[in-house]
Design a protein around this motif. Structure first.
Motif, short mmCIF file in Angstrom:
data_model
loop_
_atom_site.label_atom_id
_atom_site.label_comp_id
_atom_site.label_asym_id
_atom_site.label_seq_id
_atom_site.Cartn_x
_atom_site.Cartn_y
_atom_site.Cartn_z
N UNK A 5 0.83 -1.20 0.00
CA UNK A 5 0.00 0.00 0.00
C UNK A 5 0.87 1.25 0.00
N UNK A 6 0.35 2.30 -0.61
CA UNK A 6 1.07 3.57 -0.64
C UNK A 6 0.20 4.64 0.02
N UNK A 7 0.70 5.87 0.02
CA UNK A 7 -0.07 6.97 0.61
C UNK A 7 -1.39 7.19 -0.13
N UNK A 8 -1.46 6.70 -1.37
CA UNK A 8 -2.72 6.81 -2.12
C UNK A 8 -3.84 5.99 -1.48
N UNK A 9 -3.46 5.01 -0.68
CA UNK A 9 -4.46 4.13 -0.06
C UNK A 9 -4.93 4.62 1.30
N UNK A 10 -4.38 5.77 1.75
CA UNK A 10 -4.80 6.31 3.03
C UNK A 10 -6.17 6.97 2.88
N UNK A 11 -7.04 6.74 3.81
CA UNK A 11 -8.32 7.45 3.77
C UNK A 11 -8.15 8.82 4.42
N UNK A 12 -9.15 9.25 5.15
CA UNK A 12 -9.07 10.51 5.87
C UNK A 12 -8.15 10.33 7.08
N UNK A 13 -7.05 11.06 7.11
CA UNK A 13 -6.11 10.88 8.21
C UNK A 13 -6.02 12.11 9.11
N UNK A 14 -6.95 13.04 8.95
CA UNK A 14 -6.92 14.24 9.80
C UNK A 14 -7.00 13.83 11.27
N UNK A 167 -0.10 -0.44 7.34
CA UNK A 167 1.23 -0.02 6.90
C UNK A 167 1.27 0.41 5.44
N UNK A 168 2.06 1.42 5.18
CA UNK A 168 2.09 2.04 3.86
C UNK A 168 3.53 2.39 3.48
N UNK A 169 3.84 2.28 2.20
CA UNK A 169 5.14 2.75 1.71
C UNK A 169 5.06 4.25 1.52
N UNK A 170 6.08 4.95 1.98
CA UNK A 170 6.17 6.39 1.72
C UNK A 170 6.55 6.62 0.26
N UNK A 171 6.55 7.88 -0.15
CA UNK A 171 6.81 8.20 -1.57
C UNK A 171 8.21 7.81 -2.03
N UNK A 390 15.43 -11.02 -0.42
CA UNK A 390 14.25 -10.31 0.03
C UNK A 390 14.65 -9.40 1.17
N UNK A 391 14.18 -8.15 1.14
CA UNK A 391 14.51 -7.21 2.21
C UNK A 391 13.38 -7.26 3.24
N UNK A 392 13.69 -7.56 4.50
CA UNK A 392 12.64 -7.75 5.50
C UNK A 392 11.67 -6.57 5.61
N UNK A 393 12.19 -5.36 5.51
CA UNK A 393 11.31 -4.19 5.63
C UNK A 393 10.30 -4.12 4.49
N UNK A 394 10.74 -4.55 3.30
CA UNK A 394 9.86 -4.53 2.13
C UNK A 394 8.88 -5.70 2.20
N UNK A 395 9.38 -6.86 2.57
CA UNK A 395 8.52 -8.04 2.71
C UNK A 395 7.38 -7.76 3.69
N UNK A 396 7.73 -7.10 4.80
CA UNK A 396 6.72 -6.80 5.82
C UNK A 396 5.65 -5.84 5.29
N UNK A 397 6.09 -4.87 4.47
CA UNK A 397 5.10 -3.94 3.88
C UNK A 397 4.14 -4.68 2.96
N UNK A 398 4.69 -5.62 2.18
CA UNK A 398 3.86 -6.38 1.25
C UNK A 398 2.91 -7.32 2.01
N UNK A 399 3.45 -7.92 3.07
CA UNK A 399 2.63 -8.87 3.86
C UNK A 399 1.54 -8.16 4.62
N UNK A 400 1.72 -6.86 4.84
CA UNK A 400 0.75 -6.10 5.65
C UNK A 400 -0.58 -5.94 4.91
N UNK A 401 -0.62 -6.35 3.63
CA UNK A 401 -1.87 -6.18 2.87
C UNK A 401 -2.74 -7.41 2.93
#
Ligand code: ADP
Ligand code: MG
Length: 401
Positions: A5-14, A167-171, A390-401
């Motif tokens: 997921x990326x920042x595009x997948x964030x809903x209202x975060x106010x 969890x989301x990947x930053x830009x 495989x980079x653990x930080x990236x794997x974890x981001x992918x698994x978070x979906x």
């Protein structure tokens, strides 16, 4: 590529609290940051979250304090640089979890930014202790990882948090992952890989991964000498790992079987002494290196031929300089090939991705870094990616979906 997921997948975060892992491990001199590249890289993510009204808490490591508080490695030393680059006031919070963080979150208004203390002051960070991660997560609503350069480490702030929070990947992370995927995971073919630098031993896993994946493997730098020696060529006094000639031969066999053309220089720049513009400098065929000479750069004929290989390729991955580029004129092959790759990239006939500490320095020296399609400043994480790990930080981001 499995997706993340990326920042595009964030809903209202106010009003929500974002825990954002960034890389603030910047070079310092006399208590001041001397190169702000890393915070600049994280700026788009931080500002996007702040503009959307999140309370942004930055998480980062700084140096190697080994699980203990150490005032010489406080993240607060980067505060001035962070504020300057972001153009905003940032609240330093001298903890990463607990009531002080909770109270600070209460003080921050929507869109404000806080900087948490060095994650590595706590042993739970490098141990990836789930309780430590949970304690950090308790003060956040979601997690954003924008530190690709730390993604090869399975630490609480790089991996553990992604197991707990949305969890989301930053830009910057997103850009890096897309660029790297286009270069090796699913590239336009043919692909050329350039591997240079000092030693075969530091890049064995890289070479072994690449021979199976690319059509052209171009070997330069000091490590080419080991391959030349493996072919029975006398490399004189050159930097050469003679104990690795068997390994070099095995890599050449593997390349043959995989249909990968392995390119070694057939002319080289040699000298009797390693100094700038030495009197003994000459260019010769690899078979003509004298016993008291060392190879310090790839020769002009090979450079020309390799430039032609670039022209037949759609994708280029580059790690490691072609010669001892810090000392003139042994930068010539690296500079010439970098310029060829840059021109093809500008013309959009080549997707070019490069990384590695000295490689980035060499491309900057050539004045073409910004013309490459993508330059990774990630160092260790970039190399592990080139190794096919495989980079653990990236794997974890992918698994978070
Ligand atoms: P990177 O940091 O991009 O991964 P490396 O650290 O593997 O690259 O290698 C860079 C170093 O290799 C440079 O310091 C360069 O001077 C050295 N080098 C390149 N070619 C030679 C050579 N022929 N002989 C000795 N050193 C070399
Ligand atoms: Mg290096």
């Amino acid at each position: 590529m499995a997706s993340f997921k990326t920042l595009d997948d964030l809903g209202d975060i106010a009003g929500k609290v974002a825990l954002v892992r960034v890389d603030l491990n910047m070079p310092m001199d006399g208590g001041a940051v001397t190169d702000t590249t890393r915070v600049e890289a994280a700026k788009p993510t931080i500002m996007e979250l702040a503009k959307a009204g999140a309370k942004v808490l930055l998480l980062a490591h700084f140096g190697r304090p080994k699980g203990q508080r150490n005032s010489t490695m406080s993240v607060s030393m980067t505060l001035d640089a962070v504020e300057q680059v972001l153009g905003r006031e940032v609240m330093f919070i001298p903890e990463v979890h607990g009531p002080v963080v909770e109270q600070s979150v209460g003080i921050l208004r929507n869109g404000d930014i806080g900087l948490l203390e060095n994650t590595r002051f706590w042993a739970g960070e490098e141990a990836n202790d789930p309780q430590f991660a949970a304690d950090i997560a308790a003060n956040g609503d979601f997690y954003v990882n924008d530190a690709f350069s730390a993604a090869h480490r399975a630490h609480a702030s790089t991996e553990g948090l992604a197991r707990i929070l949305p969890s989301f990947a930053g830009r910057a992370m997103e850009k890096e992952l897309v660029a790297l995927a286009s270069a090796l995971d699913n590239p336009q073919q043919p692909v050329a890989a350039v591997v240079g630098g000092a030693k075969v031993s530091s890049k064995l896993a890289v070479l072994e991964n690449l021979v199976a994946r690319v059509q052209h493997l171009i070997i330069g730098g000091g490590m080419a000498n080991t391959f030349l020696a493996a072919r029975g060529i006398d490399v004189g006094k050159s930097l050469c790992e003679h104990d690795l000639t068997g390994t070099a031969n095995a890599i050449m066999d593997k390349a043959d079987q995989a249909g990968c053309t392995l390119h070694l220089p057939y002319d080289v720049v040699v000298s009797k002494e390693f100094a700038a513009n030495p009197a003994s400098l000459r260019v010769c065929n690899v078979h003509e290196v004298a016993a008291d000479e060392m190879i310090l750069d790839v020769g002009p004929q090979a450079v020309e031929a390799l430039g032609d290989v670039f022209k037949t390729c759609k994708t280029l991955v580059w790690n490691g300089p072609m010669g001892a580029f810090e000392t003139e004129p042994f930068d010539e092959a690296t500079v010439a090939l970098a310029k060829t790759a840059a021109a093809l990239s500008i013309g959009e006939s080549l997707i070019s991705v490069a990384g590695g500490g000295d490689t980035v320095a060499a491309l900057n020296h050539a004045g073409v870094a910004s013309d490459f399609t993508y330059i990774s400043t990630a160092g260790g994480a970039f190399l592990e990616w080139m190794e096919g790990k495989d980079l653990p930080g990236v794997t974890a981001l992918k698994a978070a979906n």
